[in-house]
Design an enzyme around this catalytic site. Sequence first.
Site, short mmCIF file in Angstrom:
data_model
loop_
_atom_site.label_atom_id
_atom_site.label_comp_id
_atom_site.label_asym_id
_atom_site.label_seq_id
_atom_site.Cartn_x
_atom_site.Cartn_y
_atom_site.Cartn_z
N HIS A 91 0.84 -1.20 0.00
CA HIS A 91 0.00 0.00 0.00
C HIS A 91 0.88 1.25 0.00
O HIS A 91 1.90 1.30 0.67
CB HIS A 91 -0.98 0.01 1.18
N ASP A 93 -0.47 4.34 0.65
CA ASP A 93 -1.03 5.38 1.52
C ASP A 93 -0.38 5.35 2.89
O ASP A 93 0.22 4.34 3.30
CB ASP A 93 -2.55 5.25 1.63
N GLU A 158 -5.15 1.17 2.61
CA GLU A 158 -4.90 0.21 3.69
C GLU A 158 -5.01 0.87 5.06
O GLU A 158 -5.51 0.25 6.01
CB GLU A 158 -3.50 -0.41 3.51
N GLU A 159 -4.58 2.12 5.15
CA GLU A 159 -4.61 2.79 6.45
C GLU A 159 -6.00 3.23 6.87
O GLU A 159 -6.18 3.73 7.99
CB GLU A 159 -3.67 4.00 6.42
N ASP A 185 4.90 -5.99 4.90
CA ASP A 185 4.28 -4.91 5.68
C ASP A 185 4.31 -5.30 7.16
O ASP A 185 3.37 -5.04 7.89
CB ASP A 185 2.85 -4.68 5.20
N HIS A 218 -28.16 19.83 35.74
CA HIS A 218 -27.46 20.49 36.83
C HIS A 218 -27.25 19.45 37.94
O HIS A 218 -28.21 18.88 38.46
CB HIS A 218 -28.31 21.65 37.34
N ARG A 333 -9.35 -7.72 18.76
CA ARG A 333 -8.46 -8.42 17.84
C ARG A 333 -8.81 -9.91 17.91
O ARG A 333 -8.88 -10.49 18.99
CB ARG A 333 -7.00 -8.21 18.24
N HIS A 432 3.48 4.62 12.30
CA HIS A 432 2.33 5.37 12.82
C HIS A 432 2.74 6.35 13.92
O HIS A 432 1.87 7.03 14.47
CB HIS A 432 1.23 4.44 13.35
#
Length: 460
Positions: A91, A93, A158-159, A185, A218, A333, A432
Site C-alpha cells: 500500500h 497510503d 490500507e490505512e 508490511d 445540573h 483483535r 504510525h
Amino acid sequence: MTISSQEARAFSRTQGARFVEELFAFLRIPSLSGDPAYAPDVRRAAEWLAEHMQGLGLAQVQVMETAGHPVVYGEWLGAGPDKPTVLVYGHYDVVPAEMSDGWQTPPFEPVERAGRIYARGATDDKGQLFIHVKALEAYLKTSGAAPINVKFLIEGEEEVSSPNLRPFIEAHLDLLKADVCVISDSSMRTIDEPAITHSLRGMTYLEIEVSGPTDDLHSGFWGGATHNPALALIEILGKLYHPDNTIAVPGFYDDVVSLTDEERAMIAKTDLSEAQFKQSTGVPAVWGDRTYTIRERVSARPTLDINGLWSGWSGPGPKTIIPAKASAKLSSRLVANQNPHKIYEQIKTYIESITPPTVKVSVKLLTTGEPALIDFNLPAMQAAARAYEKGWGATPVFTRGGGSIPVVADFVTLMEIPVVMMGYGLDDDGLHAPNESYSIEMFQRGIETAIVYLEELAAL
C-alpha cells in the site's frame, strides 16, 4: 537465457544509493488516505509509482479506479505460462503526520541519519513495497528477465481499513490470478532475527453510547437520583473482563483454534521478557491472561480493548453537570476461526444484558476484518525461509502477528492462494508514530532476499 540471482543481487548493491534517492521521491508525496484534503496527493503517489514501474519495463501498468482511492497494477509475465506467478501486494497510503506530533524533521521531507531514513511511510509501507519493485528491476537490468512472473497490486486505502479492496479483487480475479501472494508490511525484533508472519489477527470495531437524561442536567438539582451515564458506562466496561483478565463475554473463546505444541515452541523463539516488555511500552507491569506467555498474548490470543472514552465537560474550569450521554470505542483483535460479525453480536448482546435499567445503551458496528492463519509448512512458506537464509544471511522464525491486514484473508478465500508475509521492517521503526524510520541496511537486505525468493519459487 541465463537468469542469475547473484548478478541481480550484485546490481542491487551497486545501485543502493540510487534506490534510496528514488524512495525519497516516493516518500515526499503526502499520500494521507484518511484526509479528503489530501486526495490529490494520494492520486499523485499512485501515478508516481505507476510511472516508475512503467519505466522499468513492466507491462499493463495502470492506475485503476475504485470507489475510493485508486489501485496501482503492473505485471511482468516474461517467464511464460509454465512458470509460477507471484502477486506482490502493498500500500502506498500513509497515516497523518505533523511536526507538532513530535517529529524532529518534517515528516514528508525524508532525511538520512545514522543509516536510517526518517519520513512518514518509510517502513509502512512505501519502503517495504519498493523492495519488490527494485528486486524485479535488478533481474531485468542484468539478465533481462526474472525467473518467474510477477504482478503488483498496490492499494491506496490500507490505512483506512481497505474498504474498496475486496470489491476490486472480486471484480478482477482473472487479472490478479497468481500462485502465491507475498506481502512485506511487517517487522522483526532485531536485524539478525528475521521473521515470517504466518498468522494475523482479525478485527471487530464497535462504538457504545450510553444515554440517560434528554439533556445535560445540573448536578446540584438532580444529582443523587439520576444515574450518571458516564458512571454507567464505566460500570459496563468494568464487567468486560473477569478478575483473571480473561474476557467475560459469553461464547467469546468458543471458536478460537488452540495453539499446538509446535506453534508454542515457535512463538517461544521470539518471546518477550517482562523487562523487555516494560522497556518497550513504558508500562509499570505486564497485564493479561497468565496462562499464556507475553508473546502469545500479543499475537496468538484474542483481545477486547477500550480505544476511546468521552463524556461531559472537559474544557477549562468547572462545569457541574450530569452529562446526557457517554460513549466509548472498543476493538477486538480476533484469531483463527473467530467470525468478526459473530463476535460483534456476542459483545452487543452481553453489553445490553449488563446495562442498568436506569440508562439506555446503543451498540454500533464500525468495521470488521477477518483473521488469517497459514500453514508454515507450505512449499511457498518454506521457500521464503530459504530465501532469508541465502539473501538475508539468517534463518527466520515463523511468527504470529498481533496486527490486522484484512486483505490477507481475502486473498486466501477469494483467490485460494497462500499468502507469505515477508516483513523487512524492525519492531522499533516507529510506524504510525513520530519519527518513523527505516534502516537502509534492512532495505538493501530486503531487496536481496526478495531477489532470492523469486528464484526459490521458480524451483518449486
